[in-house]
Design an enzyme around this catalytic site. Sequence first.
Site, mmCIF file in Angstrom:
data_model
loop_
_atom_site.group_PDB
_atom_site.id
_atom_site.type_symbol
_atom_site.label_atom_id
_atom_site.label_comp_id
_atom_site.label_asym_id
_atom_site.label_seq_id
_atom_site.Cartn_x
_atom_site.Cartn_y
_atom_site.Cartn_z
ATOM 1 N N GLY A 15 -15.335 -1.525 1.478
ATOM 2 C CA GLY A 15 -15.632 -0.440 0.554
ATOM 3 C C GLY A 15 -15.106 0.872 1.102
ATOM 4 O O GLY A 15 -14.420 0.913 2.129
ATOM 5 N N GLY A 16 -15.431 1.949 0.416
ATOM 6 C CA GLY A 16 -14.934 3.250 0.838
ATOM 7 C C GLY A 16 -15.522 3.708 2.151
ATOM 8 O O GLY A 16 -14.915 4.501 2.870
ATOM 9 N N THR A 19 -16.453 -1.704 6.284
ATOM 10 C CA THR A 19 -15.915 -3.051 6.096
ATOM 11 C C THR A 19 -16.901 -4.037 6.696
ATOM 12 O O THR A 19 -17.519 -3.769 7.734
ATOM 13 C CB THR A 19 -14.550 -3.197 6.798
ATOM 14 O OG1 THR A 19 -13.655 -2.216 6.263
ATOM 15 C CG2 THR A 19 -13.969 -4.583 6.574
ATOM 16 N N VAL A 20 -17.068 -5.192 6.024
ATOM 17 C CA VAL A 20 -18.010 -6.205 6.496
ATOM 18 C C VAL A 20 -17.237 -7.462 6.888
ATOM 19 O O VAL A 20 -16.387 -7.953 6.121
ATOM 20 C CB VAL A 20 -19.052 -6.544 5.408
ATOM 21 C CG1 VAL A 20 -20.055 -7.573 5.945
ATOM 22 C CG2 VAL A 20 -19.787 -5.292 4.949
ATOM 23 N N ASP A 129 -29.756 2.940 -4.098
ATOM 24 C CA ASP A 129 -28.490 2.365 -4.560
ATOM 25 C C ASP A 129 -28.713 0.924 -5.012
ATOM 26 O O ASP A 129 -27.994 0.003 -4.602
ATOM 27 C CB ASP A 129 -27.444 2.430 -3.458
ATOM 28 C CG ASP A 129 -26.017 2.212 -3.990
ATOM 29 O OD1 ASP A 129 -25.813 2.391 -5.206
ATOM 30 O OD2 ASP A 129 -25.138 1.864 -3.197
#
Length: 601
Positions: A15-16, A19-20, A129
Amino acid sequence: MAWEGYKVVSKLGEGGMATVYKAIQESLQRPVAIKILAANMKELPEIEKRFENESLIIAQLNHPHIIHVIDKGITSKGRPYFVMEFVEGLSLEECINRDKLNFNQKMDTLVQVCKALTYAHKNGVIHRDIKPANILIDGEWQARMADFGIAHFYESGGDNPLHVDAQSFLGTTSYMAPELMNDPDAASIQSDLYALGILMYELFTGVCPQGEIPSPRKYEPDLPTGLNDLIMRCLETDPNERPRSADDIKNVLLHLSQGGHLSQEQKARAQSGRAGIEAQFSLLDVLKEDDFGSVYLYEDITKKKLLVVKKMRAGTAGVKENKLLSRLHHNSIAAVVGVSDTSTGFTLISEYLNGGSLAERLLSPIETLQMMEWAAQIADGLAFAHRNRVVHGNLRPSNVLLDELEHAKLTDFGLPSHYEKSDEPNWFGGQKLEGAMADLYGLGAICYYALTNQPPQFRGGRLIRSRKYTEQHPRVQEIIERLLEKSSSKRYPSTEVALADLKGVVKKLRDEKEQHAKDELKRNIASIAEKQAKQNKAPFRWKTWLFRLALVALIVEEVTYGYGYSYLKPYIQPYVDKVRGSDTWIEWSDKIDKEKKQLDW
């Protein structure tokens, strides 16, 4: 990319912000997920703070439906990361897109999400979120909430290391409550429930609504009316019109589902050996199943009240105590509705309290006055039980429940402890106490832990006073130490005496809090008065005459259409400006307008 002790297998997502990766923890040979801050983000202190905050918050949230943090650190290049348990499965977003869930599975998923949110909210954590992408579903259809990265403690002060400025991140716009659009600091339990409403809408219709939101039944005509109404209540523009809590939403979902989300095996276990219970009660949910027994949530079909049904092995201790309590009533003891002890097992039915247990509130230290109020309520219930020759015998945070008014009530009198066969800490610390003294010691241990986040420890028979403990009010320390006292000559002689002391310290703390508030108010009033005095301080006489001269000049100018005081303008302009904003000028201006009309100038 590599981390010491972990071997990266693959990239799971990016994502912005981060990182996973999927990795193997080499010491235990188990899969884990590693989330690392994006390289272009590490120079932004607020982003890094938020990333750090996520690991701290999740690490403290211990719930079966919330992703657990295992480890955290910083790479050799200065990029923060943390390690989470790896969940093999799909995100709820993928399940929606692939139409993977049937109606009962959707209801089951939502119940699990509500349980996780209830736990987080009771500990002061707002997710901020909530969306399908942040909910993972494993192979056994168990939901796990992730990405608490923009969560913050909604009652935290600015000096709390876990506090993140609400302006930093706003969550995902599609799921954002209206009040957050203009004021990110308006984040609350109700803003989370709005996002949950959008998630429910999308889950049942496949549509993520935007702008003017129509009824979900527009897209899914067969949606039950009660479920449709619940979703629309969550999406009310006014936060006060939304449900009060995630627990309330969960209970409505359970009522609508009527156990439809449970497996046949779960229903069979709940009904086994309990012939006739279904005639009066309807099974709604399984709260717990382990080697020691099972706990179920039922609904009284006639009275529409929720009840907790506990099933234990035949011969389990506690039958005598609970049969006696079923005939008694006290405001600090959870009502016992029924007790059954047969050759097939021991069943205990009690009222359902939607505030959860004290054990669920111990994520961080509890405010002193609040804990002392609960301690007094616990002692009040114990004193009543002791007068009726009933001893609790296993007082611990999980046996202290809270109702919707946050009043503490005791449950599980006489039931055996299982410290030696479970991971739960022994709240008695190995103390060999019996009867009322054991209950008082248990109360002291609970108070100590709740105020310090540490269990009481002793050296040479004396309590080790931690730093957090010594910061407590001196009278509070005296009471806790007397509750924990090992010497019979120094401990409380009875629960009644301990109750009197607890009531006294509650009154003292309340009075001091009220006095502090009064003193603060006085200081604020004095400060405001001082500022007003400075602003309203009378000007020197020559300034007063200049003010009057400016007023006269303005009147002349008004009457003569602007030709009256040009020669004075450089000298009195500041006072002219002051006059224009004064009540005197407004009054004179009105008079002049009337005179002009009468003279027909």
